[in-house]
Design a protein around this motif. Structure first.
Motif, PDB file in Angstrom:
ATOM      1  N   SER A   1      -2.170  13.677   9.430  1.00 51.28           N
ATOM      2  CA  SER A   1      -1.071  14.015  10.335  1.00 51.28           C
ATOM      3  C   SER A   1      -1.597  14.134  11.760  1.00 51.28           C
ATOM      4  O   SER A   1      -2.711  14.609  11.989  1.00 51.28           O
ATOM      5  CB  SER A   1      -0.369  15.295   9.904  1.00 51.28           C
ATOM      6  N   PHE A   2      -0.763  13.653  12.715  1.00 56.23           N
ATOM      7  CA  PHE A   2      -1.110  13.773  14.138  1.00 56.23           C
ATOM      8  C   PHE A   2       0.051  14.441  14.851  1.00 56.23           C
ATOM      9  O   PHE A   2       1.200  14.388  14.387  1.00 56.23           O
ATOM     10  CB  PHE A   2      -1.413  12.387  14.743  1.00 56.23           C
ATOM     11  N   HIS A   3      -0.221  15.072  15.990  1.00 47.47           N
ATOM     12  CA  HIS A   3       0.824  15.795  16.723  1.00 47.47           C
ATOM     13  C   HIS A   3       1.643  14.857  17.603  1.00 47.47           C
ATOM     14  O   HIS A   3       1.090  14.097  18.394  1.00 47.47           O
ATOM     15  CB  HIS A   3       0.211  16.926  17.553  1.00 47.47           C
ATOM     16  N   ILE A   4       2.972  14.960  17.476  1.00 49.62           N
ATOM     17  CA  ILE A   4       3.887  14.126  18.259  1.00 49.62           C
ATOM     18  C   ILE A   4       3.764  14.444  19.749  1.00 49.62           C
ATOM     19  O   ILE A   4       3.974  13.568  20.595  1.00 49.62           O
ATOM     20  CB  ILE A   4       5.349  14.310  17.757  1.00 49.62           C
ATOM     21  N   GLU A   5       3.396  15.701  20.078  1.00 41.16           N
ATOM     22  CA  GLU A   5       3.305  16.104  21.488  1.00 41.16           C
ATOM     23  C   GLU A   5       2.194  15.349  22.217  1.00 41.16           C
ATOM     24  O   GLU A   5       2.131  15.360  23.447  1.00 41.16           O
ATOM     25  CB  GLU A   5       3.024  17.615  21.599  1.00 41.16           C
TER      26      GLU A   5
ATOM     27  N   LEU B   1       4.577  18.883  14.227  1.00 42.48           N
ATOM     28  CA  LEU B   1       5.379  19.406  15.343  1.00 42.48           C
ATOM     29  C   LEU B   1       4.952  20.838  15.647  1.00 42.48           C
ATOM     30  O   LEU B   1       4.899  21.676  14.744  1.00 42.48           O
ATOM     31  CB  LEU B   1       6.867  19.427  14.973  1.00 42.48           C
ATOM     32  N   ASN B   2       4.689  21.103  16.926  1.00 44.95           N
ATOM     33  CA  ASN B   2       4.419  22.484  17.346  1.00 44.95           C
ATOM     34  C   ASN B   2       5.672  23.336  17.168  1.00 44.95           C
ATOM     35  O   ASN B   2       6.784  22.805  17.060  1.00 44.95           O
ATOM     36  CB  ASN B   2       3.955  22.498  18.805  1.00 44.95           C
ATOM     37  N   PRO B   3       5.519  24.676  17.193  1.00 46.15           N
ATOM     38  CA  PRO B   3       6.685  25.533  16.927  1.00 46.15           C
ATOM     39  C   PRO B   3       7.870  25.296  17.860  1.00 46.15           C
ATOM     40  O   PRO B   3       9.018  25.469  17.446  1.00 46.15           O
ATOM     41  CB  PRO B   3       6.126  26.948  17.103  1.00 46.15           C
ATOM     42  N   HIS B   4       7.623  24.891  19.111  1.00 46.92           N
ATOM     43  CA  HIS B   4       8.737  24.728  20.053  1.00 46.92           C
ATOM     44  C   HIS B   4       9.346  23.331  20.015  1.00 46.92           C
ATOM     45  O   HIS B   4      10.378  23.097  20.649  1.00 46.92           O
ATOM     46  CB  HIS B   4       8.253  24.997  21.486  1.00 46.92           C
TER      47      HIS B   4
ATOM     48  N   PRO C   1      13.156  19.189  15.994  1.00 46.40           N
ATOM     49  CA  PRO C   1      13.021  18.248  14.868  1.00 46.40           C
ATOM     50  C   PRO C   1      13.505  16.842  15.222  1.00 46.40           C
ATOM     51  O   PRO C   1      13.038  15.860  14.646  1.00 46.40           O
ATOM     52  CB  PRO C   1      13.871  18.885  13.767  1.00 46.40           C
ATOM     53  N   GLU C   2      14.425  16.748  16.218  1.00 43.93           N
ATOM     54  CA  GLU C   2      14.919  15.435  16.644  1.00 43.93           C
ATOM     55  C   GLU C   2      13.783  14.540  17.162  1.00 43.93           C
ATOM     56  O   GLU C   2      13.920  13.320  17.205  1.00 43.93           O
ATOM     57  CB  GLU C   2      15.988  15.582  17.747  1.00 43.93           C
ATOM     58  N   ALA C   3      12.669  15.155  17.547  1.00 41.41           N
ATOM     59  CA  ALA C   3      11.532  14.370  18.059  1.00 41.41           C
ATOM     60  C   ALA C   3      11.016  13.368  17.021  1.00 41.41           C
ATOM     61  O   ALA C   3      10.405  12.359  17.385  1.00 41.41           O
ATOM     62  CB  ALA C   3      10.402  15.301  18.489  1.00 41.41           C
TER      63      ALA C   3
ATOM     64  N   ASP D   1       5.707   9.575   5.525  1.00 42.25           N
ATOM     65  CA  ASP D   1       5.647  10.179   4.192  1.00 42.25           C
ATOM     66  C   ASP D   1       5.795  11.689   4.258  1.00 42.25           C
ATOM     67  O   ASP D   1       6.083  12.328   3.247  1.00 42.25           O
ATOM     68  CB  ASP D   1       4.309   9.831   3.520  1.00 42.25           C
ATOM     69  N   MET D   2       5.560  12.262   5.465  1.00 42.34           N
ATOM     70  CA  MET D   2       5.633  13.726   5.565  1.00 42.34           C
ATOM     71  C   MET D   2       5.784  14.135   7.030  1.00 42.34           C
ATOM     72  O   MET D   2       5.301  13.442   7.920  1.00 42.34           O
ATOM     73  CB  MET D   2       4.354  14.341   4.967  1.00 42.34           C
ATOM     74  N   VAL D   3       6.478  15.265   7.240  1.00 42.38           N
ATOM     75  CA  VAL D   3       6.522  15.914   8.556  1.00 42.38           C
ATOM     76  C   VAL D   3       5.925  17.306   8.384  1.00 42.38           C
ATOM     77  O   VAL D   3       6.297  18.044   7.460  1.00 42.38           O
ATOM     78  CB  VAL D   3       7.969  16.027   9.098  1.00 42.38           C
ATOM     79  N   LEU D   4       4.970  17.635   9.256  1.00 39.82           N
ATOM     80  CA  LEU D   4       4.312  18.948   9.203  1.00 39.82           C
ATOM     81  C   LEU D   4       4.912  19.823  10.302  1.00 39.82           C
ATOM     82  O   LEU D   4       4.822  19.481  11.488  1.00 39.82           O
ATOM     83  CB  LEU D   4       2.804  18.764   9.414  1.00 39.82           C
ATOM     84  N   LEU D   5       5.542  20.923   9.911  1.00 40.99           N
ATOM     85  CA  LEU D   5       6.096  21.866  10.889  1.00 40.99           C
ATOM     86  C   LEU D   5       5.130  23.028  11.061  1.00 40.99           C
ATOM     87  O   LEU D   5       4.835  23.750  10.092  1.00 40.99           O
ATOM     88  CB  LEU D   5       7.458  22.393  10.404  1.00 40.99           C
ATOM     89  N   MET D   6       4.646  23.204  12.289  1.00 45.18           N
ATOM     90  CA  MET D   6       3.760  24.347  12.556  1.00 45.18           C
ATOM     91  C   MET D   6       4.598  25.619  12.632  1.00 45.18           C
ATOM     92  O   MET D   6       5.607  25.671  13.342  1.00 45.18           O
ATOM     93  CB  MET D   6       3.027  24.170  13.889  1.00 45.18           C
ATOM     94  N   SER D   7       4.139  26.657  11.926  1.00 44.29           N
ATOM     95  CA  SER D   7       4.820  27.947  11.984  1.00 44.29           C
ATOM     96  C   SER D   7       3.944  28.989  12.684  1.00 44.29           C
ATOM     97  O   SER D   7       4.200  30.194  12.594  1.00 44.29           O
ATOM     98  CB  SER D   7       5.233  28.398  10.586  1.00 44.29           C
ATOM     99  N   VAL D   8       2.902  28.503  13.387  1.00 53.39           N
ATOM    100  CA  VAL D   8       2.121  29.300  14.353  1.00 53.39           C
ATOM    101  C   VAL D   8       1.720  28.310  15.450  1.00 53.39           C
ATOM    102  O   VAL D   8       1.850  27.095  15.278  1.00 53.39           O
ATOM    103  CB  VAL D   8       0.824  29.905  13.742  1.00 53.39           C
TER     104      VAL D   8
END
Ligand code: DX5
Ligand code: ZN
Length: 218
Positions: free
Chosen positions: A86-90, A113-116, A119-121, A130-137
């Motif tokens: 996984s890589f960061h979209i930001e 995705l960073n917390p801020h 999801p539309e990104a 295959d997966m989206v990783l949502l950061m919760s910190v």
């Protein structure tokens, strides 16, 4: 719920046995946090150490890049044949191109995705993921407090996924424990990452992993 313990909270002096313990304890993937000291204010491990982790693991690796130069790091880690990268979209100007590159290596591509980050990104990337990783910190360190707004974000993302690519998984990473995993499952989350909760559990890693394997209703 799939469980991917993060080795960031392991004892790096005993890395081989720490990786074996989570695999024998029933984990589904081994989560590896790669930090470059630029995208996040911390540095972790490179391919030499991750190769040792891969050799000790009996399940696929889930490599989470928290770096500035994604393409360079994908090329660096791809020979280790992880399950996911996984890589960061930001931090990525050409996400479609990078997703195709990861897939061409035979690795499942995921976007973090960073917390801020909304999801539309990732809405127009879902068909290729295959997966989206949502950061919760905020990425960079283990042992931080769970940010509860990720639950609403996971619900919104799940709706988009059901419309565009139902086989795409949602992974949540940061501050996950037995108190919040149920809410995540209800929101449609498929996989959780847990570092400090698993490695610092008083009854051991196996009990910790088992306590996160709650039923996902969606
Ligand atoms: C943070 C990492 C996480 C971290 C999770 O930047 O991406 O994977 O290791 O650790 P806990 O579960 O302790 O928050
Ligand atoms: Zn991570």
């Amino acid at each position: 719920m799939l469980v991917a313990p993060s080795i960031l909270s392991a004892d790096f002096g005993r890395l081989e046995s720490e990786v074996r313990a989570i695999c024998e304890g029933g984990c589904d993937l081994v989560h590896v946090d790669v930090m470059d000291g630029h995208f996040v204010p911390n540095l972790t491990i490179g391919p030499v150490v991750v190769e040792a982790v891969a050799n000790a693991a009996t399940v696929p690796l889930d490599i989470h890049l928290m770096v500035e130069n994604n393409t360079f790091f994908v090329d660096l880690f791809a020979p280790l044949k992880p399950g996911y990268i996984s890589f960061h979209i930001e931090e990525e100007k050409h996400p479609h191109r990078l997703i195709q590159k990861i897939r061409a290596y035979g690795i499942k591509p995921a976007v973090a995705l960073n917390p801020h980050t909304r999801p539309e990104a990732v809405e127009f990337l879902l068909e290729d993921l295959d997966m989206v990783l949502l950061m919760s910190v905020n990425p960079g360190f283990g042992g931080q407090k769970f940010i509860p707004s990720v639950i609403e974000k996971a619900q919104r993302l799940k709706e988009m996924i059901l419309k565009r690519n139902p086989s795409c998984l949602i992974e949540v990473d940061g501050g996950v424990n037995d108190k919040n995993v149920g809410l995540l499952a209800e929101a449609g989350v498929d996989m959780v990452v847990a570092g400090s909760y698993v490695y610092k559990h008083p009854e051991g890693v196996e009990t910790a992993i088992a306590s996160l394997k709650v039923r996902n209703e969606k």
